[in-house]
Motif scaffolding. Sequence first.
Motif, PDB file in Angstrom:
ATOM      1  N   LEU A 241      95.488  35.258 -30.568  1.00  0.00           N
ATOM      2  CA  LEU A 241      96.628  34.406 -30.225  1.00  0.00           C
ATOM      3  C   LEU A 241      96.756  33.253 -31.217  1.00  0.00           C
ATOM      4  CD1 LEU A 241      98.920  33.825 -28.218  1.00  0.00           C
ATOM      5  CD2 LEU A 241      97.270  32.464 -26.882  1.00  0.00           C
ATOM      6  N   TRP A 242      95.613  32.660 -31.573  1.00  0.00           N
ATOM      7  CA  TRP A 242      95.628  31.588 -32.571  1.00  0.00           C
ATOM      8  C   TRP A 242      96.154  32.123 -33.907  1.00  0.00           C
ATOM      9  CZ3 TRP A 242      95.918  26.704 -33.469  1.00  0.00           C
ATOM     10  CH2 TRP A 242      95.639  26.220 -34.747  1.00  0.00           C
ATOM     11  N   HIS A 243      95.700  33.294 -34.294  1.00  0.00           N
ATOM     12  CA  HIS A 243      96.162  33.923 -35.537  1.00  0.00           C
ATOM     13  C   HIS A 243      97.681  34.110 -35.494  1.00  0.00           C
ATOM     14  CE1 HIS A 243      96.301  36.737 -38.922  1.00  0.00           C
ATOM     15  NE2 HIS A 243      96.962  37.566 -38.141  1.00  0.00           N
ATOM     16  N   LEU A 244      98.205  34.578 -34.358  1.00  0.00           N
ATOM     17  CA  LEU A 244      99.647  34.796 -34.211  1.00  0.00           C
ATOM     18  C   LEU A 244     100.410  33.480 -34.350  1.00  0.00           C
ATOM     19  CD1 LEU A 244     102.139  36.559 -33.406  1.00  0.00           C
ATOM     20  CD2 LEU A 244     101.572  36.004 -31.028  1.00  0.00           C
ATOM     21  N   VAL A 245      99.987  32.467 -33.621  1.00  0.00           N
ATOM     22  CA  VAL A 245     100.696  31.182 -33.634  1.00  0.00           C
ATOM     23  C   VAL A 245     100.564  30.497 -34.994  1.00  0.00           C
ATOM     24  CG1 VAL A 245     100.732  28.860 -32.614  1.00  0.00           C
ATOM     25  CG2 VAL A 245     100.511  30.869 -31.139  1.00  0.00           C
TER      26      VAL A 245
ATOM     27  N   ILE B   7      98.368  42.516 -25.508  1.00  0.00           N
ATOM     28  CA  ILE B   7      98.611  43.239 -24.255  1.00  0.00           C
ATOM     29  C   ILE B   7      97.461  44.205 -23.990  1.00  0.00           C
ATOM     30  CG2 ILE B   7     100.106  44.967 -23.146  1.00  0.00           C
ATOM     31  CD1 ILE B   7     102.473  43.596 -24.630  1.00  0.00           C
ATOM     32  N   ASP B   8      96.983  44.844 -25.028  1.00  0.00           N
ATOM     33  CA  ASP B   8      95.867  45.771 -24.913  1.00  0.00           C
ATOM     34  C   ASP B   8      94.632  45.055 -24.356  1.00  0.00           C
ATOM     35  OD1 ASP B   8      94.600  48.270 -25.245  1.00  0.00           O
ATOM     36  OD2 ASP B   8      93.807  47.653 -27.193  1.00  0.00           O
ATOM     37  N   VAL B   9      94.341  43.863 -24.877  1.00  0.00           N
ATOM     38  CA  VAL B   9      93.188  43.096 -24.401  1.00  0.00           C
ATOM     39  C   VAL B   9      93.376  42.711 -22.923  1.00  0.00           C
ATOM     40  CG1 VAL B   9      91.918  40.915 -24.656  1.00  0.00           C
ATOM     41  CG2 VAL B   9      92.519  42.238 -26.677  1.00  0.00           C
ATOM     42  N   VAL B  10      94.581  42.297 -22.557  1.00  0.00           N
ATOM     43  CA  VAL B  10      94.848  41.932 -21.163  1.00  0.00           C
ATOM     44  C   VAL B  10      94.657  43.142 -20.248  1.00  0.00           C
ATOM     45  CG1 VAL B  10      96.653  41.216 -19.543  1.00  0.00           C
ATOM     46  CG2 VAL B  10      96.370  40.004 -21.709  1.00  0.00           C
ATOM     47  N   MET B  11      95.155  44.298 -20.672  1.00  0.00           N
ATOM     48  CA  MET B  11      95.023  45.500 -19.840  1.00  0.00           C
ATOM     49  C   MET B  11      93.558  45.921 -19.721  1.00  0.00           C
ATOM     50  SD  MET B  11      98.387  47.546 -21.007  1.00  0.00           S
ATOM     51  CE  MET B  11      98.594  48.592 -19.601  1.00  0.00           C
TER      52      MET B  11
ATOM     53  N   VAL C 266      88.110  37.670 -23.709  1.00  0.00           N
ATOM     54  CA  VAL C 266      88.899  36.429 -23.648  1.00  0.00           C
ATOM     55  C   VAL C 266      88.805  35.715 -24.988  1.00  0.00           C
ATOM     56  CG1 VAL C 266      89.041  34.128 -22.593  1.00  0.00           C
ATOM     57  CG2 VAL C 266      88.770  36.152 -21.145  1.00  0.00           C
ATOM     58  N   TRP C 267      87.613  35.663 -25.563  1.00  0.00           N
ATOM     59  CA  TRP C 267      87.421  35.032 -26.866  1.00  0.00           C
ATOM     60  C   TRP C 267      88.237  35.765 -27.938  1.00  0.00           C
ATOM     61  CZ3 TRP C 267      86.286  30.663 -28.912  1.00  0.00           C
ATOM     62  CH2 TRP C 267      85.941  30.583 -30.261  1.00  0.00           C
ATOM     63  N   ALA C 268      88.189  37.086 -27.942  1.00  0.00           N
ATOM     64  CA  ALA C 268      88.961  37.876 -28.909  1.00  0.00           C
ATOM     65  C   ALA C 268      90.460  37.635 -28.724  1.00  0.00           C
ATOM     66  CB  ALA C 268      88.638  39.367 -28.744  1.00  0.00           C
ATOM     67  N   PHE C 269      90.908  37.565 -27.477  1.00  0.00           N
ATOM     68  CA  PHE C 269      92.318  37.297 -27.180  1.00  0.00           C
ATOM     69  C   PHE C 269      92.730  35.943 -27.755  1.00  0.00           C
ATOM     70  CE2 PHE C 269      95.702  35.478 -24.632  1.00  0.00           C
ATOM     71  CZ  PHE C 269      96.592  36.518 -24.485  1.00  0.00           C
ATOM     72  N   LEU C 270      91.931  34.917 -27.507  1.00  0.00           N
ATOM     73  CA  LEU C 270      92.268  33.569 -27.983  1.00  0.00           C
ATOM     74  C   LEU C 270      92.285  33.494 -29.514  1.00  0.00           C
ATOM     75  CD1 LEU C 270      90.269  31.416 -25.401  1.00  0.00           C
ATOM     76  CD2 LEU C 270      92.759  31.781 -25.506  1.00  0.00           C
TER      77      LEU C 270
ATOM     78  N   ILE D 140     100.523  42.560 -33.267  1.00  0.00           N
ATOM     79  CA  ILE D 140      99.596  41.571 -32.697  1.00  0.00           C
ATOM     80  C   ILE D 140      99.844  41.411 -31.199  1.00  0.00           C
ATOM     81  CG2 ILE D 140      98.974  39.107 -32.681  1.00  0.00           C
ATOM     82  CD1 ILE D 140      99.322  39.147 -35.739  1.00  0.00           C
ATOM     83  N   VAL D 141     101.122  41.336 -30.795  1.00  0.00           N
ATOM     84  CA  VAL D 141     101.440  41.214 -29.368  1.00  0.00           C
ATOM     85  C   VAL D 141     100.955  42.446 -28.609  1.00  0.00           C
ATOM     86  CG1 VAL D 141     103.328  41.084 -27.694  1.00  0.00           C
ATOM     87  CG2 VAL D 141     103.346  39.601 -29.703  1.00  0.00           C
ATOM     88  N   LEU D 142     101.124  43.634 -29.175  1.00  0.00           N
ATOM     89  CA  LEU D 142     100.607  44.838 -28.531  1.00  0.00           C
ATOM     90  C   LEU D 142      99.086  44.781 -28.413  1.00  0.00           C
ATOM     91  CD1 LEU D 142     102.833  47.652 -30.086  1.00  0.00           C
ATOM     92  CD2 LEU D 142     102.793  46.888 -27.690  1.00  0.00           C
TER      93      LEU D 142
END
Length: 176
Positions: free
Chosen positions: A46-50, A69-73, A39-43, A64-66
């Motif tokens: 996501l911050w980097h993307l935004v 998605i990879d982290v979510v999966m 979750v921390w890596a995802f956030l 980055i979006v892939l």
Amino acid sequence: MKDSKTNLLEQKLENFIFWSRWIQVPLYLGLVVAQCAYVWAFLKELWHLVHDLNAMGETQIMLIVLGLIDVVMLSNLIIMVVIGGYETFVSKLDLHGHEDVPEWLSHVNAGVLKVKLATALISISGIHLLKSFINATQMDTKTLISQTVIHLVFLVTAVGLAYVDRLMLPVNAKAH
């Protein structure tokens, strides 16, 4: 004929062996901690993307979006292992009537769990393979072929697991 001391010893041994399933609980709790790390890596990603969106090209955004998605999966995979593994191997979850109980939990067993995990691994492998194909110009052919073969092995394994689980269905139905 067994004497009462032998029966008592056997019963104690069987109870101890049955109790030993609780040794797995720290493993499942460790996976929950690992999920927090994801979750921390995802956030962070996501911050980097935004934050850097205006400076990125379409391919970089897609990668980055892939990755997200990879982290979510992978997080979904962790949830399946924790909840399904605990329910299958440690203790039944007392969630009767809870509105958020996942549908798959009602019919989870070791075979179903294996097929679901294999399917999740195929999806994760597919995301990695897609990322590699997007970056194909920066990768050598040997690596791309190796990743494709690994993905195909995951796919064949999942089909094999599903087939074996289906073969076992009449046996499982007779046992219940």
